[in-house]
Design an enzyme around this catalytic site. Structure first.
Site, mmCIF file in Angstrom:
data_model
loop_
_atom_site.group_PDB
_atom_site.id
_atom_site.type_symbol
_atom_site.label_atom_id
_atom_site.label_comp_id
_atom_site.label_asym_id
_atom_site.label_seq_id
_atom_site.Cartn_x
_atom_site.Cartn_y
_atom_site.Cartn_z
ATOM 1 N N GLU A 100 0.810 -1.210 0.000
ATOM 2 C CA GLU A 100 0.000 0.000 0.000
ATOM 3 C C GLU A 100 0.847 1.264 0.000
ATOM 4 O O GLU A 100 0.420 2.314 -0.459
ATOM 5 C CB GLU A 100 -0.942 -0.008 1.210
ATOM 6 C CG GLU A 100 -2.126 0.918 1.078
ATOM 7 C CD GLU A 100 -3.160 0.705 2.159
ATOM 8 O OE1 GLU A 100 -4.252 1.258 2.018
ATOM 9 O OE2 GLU A 100 -2.876 -0.013 3.140
ATOM 10 N N LYS A 129 -12.999 1.874 -2.511
ATOM 11 C CA LYS A 129 -13.960 2.177 -1.452
ATOM 12 C C LYS A 129 -15.121 2.998 -1.993
ATOM 13 O O LYS A 129 -16.287 2.782 -1.628
ATOM 14 C CB LYS A 129 -13.257 2.928 -0.316
ATOM 15 C CG LYS A 129 -12.252 2.101 0.465
ATOM 16 C CD LYS A 129 -11.599 2.939 1.562
ATOM 17 C CE LYS A 129 -10.585 2.128 2.361
ATOM 18 N NZ LYS A 129 -9.933 2.948 3.411
ATOM 19 N N HIS A 135 9.843 -26.087 1.948
ATOM 20 C CA HIS A 135 9.541 -27.313 1.216
ATOM 21 C C HIS A 135 8.702 -27.041 -0.027
ATOM 22 O O HIS A 135 8.269 -27.991 -0.686
ATOM 23 C CB HIS A 135 8.811 -28.299 2.130
ATOM 24 C CG HIS A 135 9.667 -28.830 3.233
ATOM 25 N ND1 HIS A 135 10.599 -29.819 3.046
ATOM 26 C CD2 HIS A 135 9.763 -28.478 4.536
ATOM 27 C CE1 HIS A 135 11.222 -30.076 4.181
ATOM 28 N NE2 HIS A 135 10.729 -29.274 5.108
#
Length: 403
Positions: free
Chosen positions: A250, A392, A276
């Site tokens: 961000e 938003k 792994h």
């Protein structure tokens, strides 16, 4: 001859340092290390509830979760801390089921803007289950937000998020210090750990040199090594990894002053597990990644591999009576050596002393500084988030149209 240009020359270390030092006048997170914590501790001492539920999202929860996750198994905490941060209905119900007794719960509502849809949505749901009042609810927000107005109107205790402290940089404000103090974590030790890095960077120039060197490499080599992998060799750092991803993404995914798109891609993985899997991609995949290995020197645990014979597995008896803390650090060392032996993967190692408040706070504050310095080299603003804000706005419009 008349000459004009818009070239931006490579900035010097001295100029970067001076810019960062000057930012302390306007960017609030730098100086949180100097704050008075008495109000948080006084409130915390009066909390009777055993369950503490933080309602927030992103910067309102990730930093607090990172510290709590790192410390909770090494501290004798008499209160439980929960985080409601997603609108996933299954997650909400399952977490509230773990809380068990909502009547024995303090709700901490955290939203910098005070109008975060996810946070208010969950708060509304909580209000349908239990009466939220001055006895069981506290608010952390900006002083002039609508959430603060709600708190005042309903007699709720409120704590302020300074306007010049961005959400993802707010862990050492009331956002993190209040809930952590309530559950019994030493917030003065946290700030002491952060202050140690602050002093080392701004006054002693020790942290300054390593942070500047690392940031310059990341930025100057971003076209070749655009992915920054944090390889944490402790499961307790899982929360730190999530916080780092938000902080990095961000803050650094921006358009610079020349209208060029900038950004470094953060990846956070856990060593004993992901060595792994993801290590294969690092070792034999494209050379587009830097690797930072984070180790814990002292786990404060004597847990050992028992001396037990397993038929058919006798060839592995050499691991008997090795402490697990030694094993995990040898795993880290083996990974580091295997990467460094290749010679063409940029790799550094950060070793924190132990599992305590100072260690995690020092690590997090140094990453905040690293983020700010990278932004200076990239000629971007680390402290806004226009890309997030656009989403938003669209969400609010869609929700309004749906009614």
């Amino acid at each position: 001859m008349h000459y004009q240009h818009n070239f931006i020359p490579t900035i010097s270390d001295e100029d970067v340092f001076n810019h960062i030092a000057a930012q302390r006048e306007s960017v609030g997170y730098y100086n949180l290390v100097h704050q008075d914590t008495s109000a948080f501790k006084e409130y915390a001492s009066k909390v009777k509830q055993n369950n503490i539920v933080v309602i927030g999202i992103g910067g309102s929860t990730l930093g607090t979760y990172a510290i709590y996750k790192f410390l909770k198994h090494s501290k004798n905490l008499d209160k439980k801390l929960f985080f409601l941060e997603t609108t996933d209905p299954i997650d909400i119900k399952s977490k509230l089921k773990r809380v068990e007794d909502l009547q024995d719960t303090l709700f901490i509502i955290i939203s910098k803007s005070g109008t975060t849809i996810e946070t208010v949505s969950i708060f509304k749901y909580i209000n349908s289950l239990v009466k939220c009042d001055e006895h069981n609810t506290v608010v952390v927000t900006e002083s002039d937000s609508k959430l603060n107005q709600y708190a005042v109107a309903n007699g709720l205790r409120n704590f302020e998020i300074p306007k010049n402290v961005g959400g993802r940089f707010s862990v050492f404000s009331a956002v993190g210090l209040l809930p952590l103090a309530i559950v019994g974590i030493d917030i003065d030790e946290l700030l002491d750990g952060a202050k140690k890095v602050y002093n080392s960077f701004f006054e002693q120039k020790e942290a300054y040199e390593r942070v500047l060197k690392k940031a310059r490499f990341f930025v100057e080599c971003k076209d070749s090594f655009n992915i920054n992998v944090v390889f944490s060799y402790s499961s307790r750092l899982e929360g730190f990894n999530k916080w780092y991803i938000q902080l990095w993404g961000e803050s650094l995914g921006k358009v610079d002053r020349n209208a060029t798109r900038q950004g470094l891609t953060p990846i956070g993985i856990i060593g004993p597990i992901d060595q792994h899997s993801f290590l294969q991609l690092i070792v034999e995949g494209r050379r587009d990644k830097t690797v930072t290995v984070i180790k814990v020197e002292d786990f404060a645990s004597s847990l050992k591999i028992p001396k037990i014979g397993l038929q058919g597995l006798e060839e592995l008896d050499y691991i008997d009576e090795i402490e697990f803390s030694a094993l995990i650090n040898k795993q880290a060392d083996a990974t580091i050596e295997s990467i460094q032996n290749l010679g063409d993967i940029p790799c550094d190692v950060m070793t924190i002393d132990s599992v305590n408040e100072r260690s995690i706070a020092s690590l997090m504050y140094e990453y905040e500084l690293l983020t700010s310095v990278c932004a200076e080299f990239m000629y971007i603003n680390a402290y806004d988030q226009p890309g997030v804000e656009a989403g938003k706005i669209i969400l609010k419009q869609k929700l309004k149209e749906g009614k």
